[in-house]
Write an enzyme that holds these catalytic residues in place. Structure first.
Site, mmCIF file in Angstrom:
data_model
loop_
_atom_site.group_PDB
_atom_site.id
_atom_site.type_symbol
_atom_site.label_atom_id
_atom_site.label_comp_id
_atom_site.label_asym_id
_atom_site.label_seq_id
_atom_site.Cartn_x
_atom_site.Cartn_y
_atom_site.Cartn_z
ATOM 1 C CE LYS A 48 75.894 -12.169 -93.673
ATOM 2 N NZ LYS A 48 76.755 -11.123 -93.201
ATOM 3 N NE ARG A 146 81.958 -6.371 -96.364
ATOM 4 C CZ ARG A 146 80.758 -6.647 -95.857
ATOM 5 N NH1 ARG A 146 80.461 -6.262 -94.626
ATOM 6 N NH2 ARG A 146 79.850 -7.302 -96.550
ATOM 7 C CE1 TYR A 268 82.182 -10.189 -59.386
ATOM 8 C CE2 TYR A 268 80.695 -10.387 -61.254
ATOM 9 C CZ TYR A 268 81.544 -10.963 -60.327
ATOM 10 O OH TYR A 268 81.760 -12.316 -60.345
ATOM 11 C CG MET A 316 80.229 -15.299 -67.779
ATOM 12 S SD MET A 316 81.547 -16.467 -67.389
ATOM 13 C CE MET A 316 82.965 -15.398 -67.325
#
Ligand SMILES: Cc1ncc(COP(=O)(O)O)c(C=O)c1O
Length: 394
Positions: A48, A146, A268, A316
């Site tokens: 998966k 779950r 930043y 990013m």
């Protein structure tokens, strides 16, 4: 003549090398651990999330060639994609049978993991509609709360086995809550609940163990083991030596270097301030590639065996590193730095980012140039090729 792959490598901000031989060797090791008790225990592979970020389309066929015969994914779309490269093998869809997808399962010869009576009834109705027996996996919830048959649904099945008429039972399965915590009593509790269910419902193979569950011992192996993480090199024994081979190497390219005076900031928010005159290198990956923002001031990358601290906020598409203490010749624009590899595993990064190796692996960026190799020697060759290319660019 450079190959298209060489061209793509030259354009890449970062190169992810995936060692299919190591993944296959990890599967083989787990498979053989299952055989150690002398019983015919089989070993599936959980693919998966694109084989935990490594690429299911490449990993699936490689594991099938190694002898793996059964595969698990989470979503039906993952299963449909995997079917394109694995024509025959059973593919089980863990997230279950969504209403209206029965025809898709049948068309692509996929097997749903049935998680409650409603799904069982829908799948039986499909078997009637298609006028043939359909394969099914029954998932018993033994404590995760779950997905899976809860106690009432499970009892209803035990009381009335006819509810399975029209279906071919491929497997009974359950999933462990805390298999990596060997001393956690929930392991034994789940084992005994699963055993009782399997005893009351004979006639189909049973499966309980994920990666860490395999290391809980033969009692947990049943007929089929379902490892994911350990195949990809994540340590199934936290706190102990990792018995698995590493499978991924991530190298990022230095795009630019600069000298930053003491007291200037980097990145930043001006979140990192130079305490000394600092050589800063900017490398070509960022949080959009799965390089977590939480790694700021916590991680390093390696250049020529030397650690270089990650400084300034993660952008990013960019990360800034302090290369003041690295030889200038090794840290020129174009050079590749090790983000994941011999010095820093996904589990190491996970610790620094307060997450787990699963999240690091499944976050591996889609923008990385991917190179598949077979075996660790190829790894070394690959690194050499890339280093040469970097040298040329500089
Ligand atoms: C139902 C089920 N089985 C097996 C696995 C594989 O687990 P692991 O990656 O810990 O080996 C998973 C993964 O989360 C799962 O959800």
């Amino acid at each position: 003549m450079p190959s298209p792959d060489d061209d793509a490598a030259r354009r890449a901000g970062a190169i992810l090398t995936i060692d299919l031989g190591a993944i296959a060797a990890n599967w083989r090791g787990l498979h053989d651990a299952g055989r150690a008790s002398g019983r015919p225990v089989d070993c599936a592979a959980v693919l998966k999330a694109d084989a935990y970020g490594t690429g299911a389309a490449a990993v699936g066929p490689r594991l099938a060639a190694e002898g793996c015969r059964q595969f698990f994914v989470a979503h039906i779309d993952e299963a449909i994609a995997l079917r394109r490269v694995l024509a025959e093998h059973p593919i089980y869809v863990l997230n279950g049978l969504l209403a209206g997808t029965e025809g898709d399962f049948v068309e692509h010869n996929l097997t749903p993991v049935l998680n409650h009576l409603g799904q069982l009834n829908a799948w039986r109705a499909a078997a009637q509609r298609f006028n043939r027996p359909l394969d099914a996996v029954i998932h018993l919830d033994t404590g995760m709360n779950r997905l899976g048959f809860g106690p009432d649904d499970a009892q209803a099945l035990i009381n009335e086995r006819g509810r399975l008429r029209g279906l071919r039972l491929a497997l009974f399965m359950s999933h462990l809550v805390a298999s990596e915590e060997t001393a956690n009593p929930i392991n034994g509790e789940q084992l005994s609940r699963f055993r009782s269910f399997v005893k009351a419902m004979p006639g189909a193979p049973a499966s309980l163990a994920n990666s860490s569950g395999i290391f809980l011992g033969p009692d947990y192996h049943f007929d089929l083991m379902r490892p994911g993480a350990a195949l990809y090199g994540i340590n199934p024994l936290p706190g102990q030596a990792n018995p698995m081979l590493p499978t991924v190497t991530l190298q990022a390219r230095i795009l630019q270097t600069r000298r930053v005076d003491a007291l200037q900031t980097v990145g930043y928010g001006g979140a990192w301030r130079a305490a000394r005159s600092t050589r800063v290198a900017t490398i070509g990956l960022g949080y959009a590639d799965g390089y977590f923002r939480a790694l700021v001031n916590r991680s390093v990358v390696y250049i020529a065996q030397q650690p270089a601290p990650v400084i300034g906020r993660i952008s990013m598409d960019l990360v800034t590193i302090d290369v003041t203490d690295v030889a200038e010749a090794d840290s020129q624009p174009g050079a590749m730095v090790e983000v994941l590899g011999p010095h820093l595993t996904p589990d190491d990064i996970a610790k620094q980012a307060h997450t787990n190796g699963y999240e690091v692996m499944t976050s591996l960026g889609r923008r990385y140039h991917r190179v598949y190799v077979e075996g660790r020697d190829d790894h070394a060759d690959e690194a050499e090729v890339e280093d040469d290319a970097a040298g040329d660019a500089a």
